[in-house]
Scaffold this motif. Structure first.
Motif, short mmCIF file in Angstrom:
data_model
loop_
_atom_site.label_atom_id
_atom_site.label_comp_id
_atom_site.label_asym_id
_atom_site.label_seq_id
_atom_site.Cartn_x
_atom_site.Cartn_y
_atom_site.Cartn_z
N ARG A 146 42.82 44.20 31.20
CA ARG A 146 43.65 44.80 32.25
C ARG A 146 42.82 45.58 33.27
NH1 ARG A 146 43.94 48.31 27.93
NH2 ARG A 146 43.79 50.54 28.38
N GLY A 147 41.58 45.94 32.94
CA GLY A 147 40.75 46.71 33.87
C GLY A 147 40.53 46.00 35.19
N PHE A 148 40.45 44.66 35.15
CA PHE A 148 40.23 43.91 36.38
C PHE A 148 41.49 43.80 37.23
CE2 PHE A 148 36.66 42.17 33.85
CZ PHE A 148 35.63 42.38 34.76
N GLY A 149 42.63 44.16 36.67
CA GLY A 149 43.89 44.01 37.39
C GLY A 149 44.39 45.29 38.04
N VAL A 150 43.48 46.23 38.30
CA VAL A 150 43.90 47.53 38.84
C VAL A 150 43.55 47.66 40.32
CG1 VAL A 150 43.63 50.02 38.66
CG2 VAL A 150 43.68 48.62 36.58
N ARG A 151 42.31 47.45 40.68
CA ARG A 151 41.86 47.68 42.07
C ARG A 151 41.80 46.36 42.84
NH1 ARG A 151 37.76 51.65 39.67
NH2 ARG A 151 38.57 53.70 40.24
N ARG A 152 42.65 46.23 43.83
CA ARG A 152 42.69 45.00 44.63
C ARG A 152 41.38 44.79 45.39
NH1 ARG A 152 47.56 42.71 45.03
NH2 ARG A 152 46.90 41.55 46.87
N GLU A 153 40.82 45.85 45.91
CA GLU A 153 39.59 45.70 46.70
C GLU A 153 38.45 45.17 45.84
OE1 GLU A 153 39.12 45.89 49.98
OE2 GLU A 153 41.30 46.10 50.01
N ASP A 154 38.40 45.60 44.58
CA ASP A 154 37.36 45.09 43.69
C ASP A 154 37.55 43.61 43.43
OD1 ASP A 154 36.22 47.57 43.51
OD2 ASP A 154 37.09 48.08 41.57
N MET A 155 38.80 43.16 43.27
CA MET A 155 39.05 41.75 43.04
C MET A 155 38.70 40.93 44.28
SD MET A 155 39.76 39.36 41.01
CE MET A 155 40.23 40.38 39.61
N LYS A 156 38.94 41.47 45.47
CA LYS A 156 38.53 40.77 46.70
C LYS A 156 37.03 40.57 46.72
CE LYS A 156 42.25 42.49 49.71
NZ LYS A 156 42.55 43.30 50.91
N LYS A 157 36.29 41.63 46.34
CA LYS A 157 34.83 41.52 46.30
C LYS A 157 34.39 40.45 45.31
CE LYS A 157 34.12 46.41 47.44
NZ LYS A 157 33.67 47.74 46.92
N LEU A 158 35.09 40.39 44.18
CA LEU A 158 34.74 39.40 43.16
C LEU A 158 34.99 37.99 43.68
CD1 LEU A 158 33.74 39.26 40.21
CD2 LEU A 158 36.13 39.19 39.49
N LEU A 159 36.11 37.78 44.36
CA LEU A 159 36.44 36.47 44.90
C LEU A 159 35.44 36.03 45.97
CD1 LEU A 159 40.34 36.74 45.22
CD2 LEU A 159 39.05 35.32 43.61
N LEU A 160 35.05 36.96 46.82
CA LEU A 160 34.12 36.62 47.90
C LEU A 160 32.71 36.36 47.38
CD1 LEU A 160 35.32 39.15 50.63
CD2 LEU A 160 35.78 36.68 50.51
N SER A 161 32.28 37.15 46.40
CA SER A 161 30.91 36.99 45.89
C SER A 161 30.75 35.71 45.07
CB SER A 161 30.50 38.21 45.07
OG SER A 161 31.35 38.37 43.95
N THR A 162 31.86 35.19 44.51
CA THR A 162 31.81 33.95 43.74
C THR A 162 32.35 32.76 44.53
OG1 THR A 162 34.00 34.33 42.79
CG2 THR A 162 32.10 35.21 41.56
N ARG A 163 32.72 33.00 45.78
CA ARG A 163 33.31 31.97 46.62
C ARG A 163 34.55 31.37 45.96
NH1 ARG A 163 29.28 30.85 50.46
NH2 ARG A 163 30.23 28.86 51.11
N GLY A 164 35.30 32.25 45.28
CA GLY A 164 36.57 31.86 44.67
C GLY A 164 36.48 31.38 43.24
N LYS A 165 35.28 31.34 42.68
CA LYS A 165 35.13 30.81 41.32
C LYS A 165 35.35 31.91 40.28
CE LYS A 165 34.09 26.93 43.25
NZ LYS A 165 35.10 25.86 43.34
N VAL A 166 36.59 32.35 40.16
CA VAL A 166 36.99 33.37 39.20
C VAL A 166 38.00 32.76 38.24
CG1 VAL A 166 38.07 35.62 38.87
CG2 VAL A 166 36.58 35.24 40.85
N PHE A 167 37.68 32.84 36.94
CA PHE A 167 38.54 32.26 35.92
C PHE A 167 38.93 33.33 34.90
CE2 PHE A 167 36.04 28.93 37.76
CZ PHE A 167 36.84 27.80 37.78
N THR A 168 40.07 33.13 34.28
CA THR A 168 40.54 34.02 33.22
C THR A 168 40.73 33.20 31.95
OG1 THR A 168 42.89 33.68 33.61
CG2 THR A 168 41.79 35.36 34.97
N LEU A 169 41.04 33.86 30.85
CA LEU A 169 41.26 33.15 29.60
C LEU A 169 42.43 32.17 29.72
CD1 LEU A 169 40.80 36.04 27.00
CD2 LEU A 169 39.21 34.16 27.48
N GLN A 170 43.37 32.48 30.62
CA GLN A 170 44.56 31.64 30.76
C GLN A 170 44.26 30.32 31.47
OE1 GLN A 170 44.72 35.10 30.93
NE2 GLN A 170 45.58 34.86 28.89
N ASN A 171 43.21 30.28 32.31
CA ASN A 171 42.91 29.02 33.00
C ASN A 171 41.48 28.55 32.74
OD1 ASN A 171 41.32 30.61 34.84
ND2 ASN A 171 43.19 31.05 36.00
#
Length: 343
Positions: free
Chosen positions: A302-327
């Motif tokens: 759940r830690g990754f699901g708190v700060r939207r700006e952090d998730m944006k940084k993660l998406l941009l730095s991986t060029r969208g290659k972000v996966f979770t256990l569900q996918n």
């Protein structure tokens, strides 16, 4: 809604919030369910050890090494019960027993005795004279001394480790707790001080941390992809920060994968920064704008699901290659890992 790894990177850059929502929706907390791990003690086994100790001591009224020792060697789980009555960790018990008896019980020996019993809780211990047998007797003697003594006078502002509902008045408290039980409010208060499942949570922390890594390994192995899984604190040439996985190898890195799990948003920020750094490293010496290797983040908690700006940084730095256990099952099909599939 599409996941970020299913669309072109330019679409993510133009509207990152939509894809932040997509990732957030499939993030789940892992803190409610814990792996049992090796050596987990089921309650009936623990209860059997408790009853053996209770019978041997006549309801905790004849609480001496001479009455307890035979029960422990016959029903080893009684030793774990005894430690729980003290509220000590194995190293703490080892220290106390050594101080009280003069028999050297090392921290490592205490941990080994404890683990061996938990691994084979129904196997009687050997009574043959040995270093281990002598140490077990010392642990028992130390426990008897501590529980007979109860809580000494303490200076204001301190809290003695035996100042618990079942040991505050020594064996009298033990007997009362055994016969009358403990008020629910007292039980809840001691949980406040000690955290539910604290000992077990600490013992399986590495297993919990490996949930994401294990899922990645299953996917890579299932697709027949060659990979290098790095070890903690290992250094790889060309990386000032070592990723968790390199495909196909550190000598020809084409895909690097970071496996991250956290239930805390502050820790999540630190882990996002690590992925960002790998993203920057992939662009060093690449004026064309094409990364030297693909950076993939596999996350959970759940830690990754708190700060939207952090998730944006993660998406941009991986060029969208972000996966979770569900996918995670889509990991190969939507990354350059597909180039290395052999089955």
């Amino acid at each position: 809604m599409l996941f970020p790894f299913e669309v072109d990177f330019e679409e993510i850059r133009s509207d990152p919030d939509k894809y932040v929502d997509a990732v957030f929706r499939c993030l789940e907390s892992e803190f409610l369910v814990m792996p049992k791990g090796d050596g987990f003690v089921e309650f009936p086994v623990f209860k059997n050890g408790y009853e053996a100790l209770k019978r041997a001591t006549g309801g905790f009224r004849n609480f001496t090494p001479s009455t307890i020792t035979p029960a422990v060697f016959q029903t080893p789980m009684s030793l774990i019960v005894l430690r729980c009555m003290l509220g000590f960790t194995p190293p703490e018990w080892a220290y106390y027993a050594t101080r009280h008896t003069g028999v050297e019980v090392t921290q490592g020996a205490a941990r080994t005795i404890d683990r061996n019993i938990r691994m084979k809780p129904t196997a009687a211990l050997s009574t043959k004279a040995s270093v281990t047998e002598k140490r077990i007797r010392a642990l028992i003697a130390g426990a008897c001394h501590a529980l007979e003594s109860g809580v000494p006078e303490e200076s204001p502002g301190t809290l003695h480790r035996l100042e618990k509902a079942d040991t505050a008045a020594g064996l009298l408290s033990v007997q009362s707790s055994s016969e009358l039980g403990v008020p629910y409010s007292v039980l809840l208060y001691e949980r406040l001080l000690g955290r539910p499942f604290a000992g077990h949570r600490d013992s399986i922390s590495e297993l919990v941390g490996n949930i994401v890594e294990n899922a990645i390994e299953d996917v890579l192995s299932g697709a027949g992809i060659s990979y290098r899984k790095t070890k903690r604190a290992e250094r790889l040439a060309g990386f000032d920060q070592t990723p968790d996985f390199v495909v196909p190898s550190e000598f020809n890195p084409q895909v690097v994968i970071e496996a991250k799990l956290t239930e805390d948003d502050g820790t999540a920020r630190d882990k996002v920064t690590r992925v960002q750094h790998l993203g920057s490293l992939s662009m060093v010496g690449r004026p064309s704008g094409k990364p030297r290797f693909e950076v993939v983040a596999c996350i959970a908690g759940r830690g990754f699901g708190v700060r939207r700006e952090d998730m944006k940084k993660l998406l941009l730095s991986t060029r969208g290659k972000v996966f979770t256990l569900q996918n995670m099952s889509q990991l190969v099909d939507h990354t350059r890992l597909a180039e290395f599939r052999s089955r």
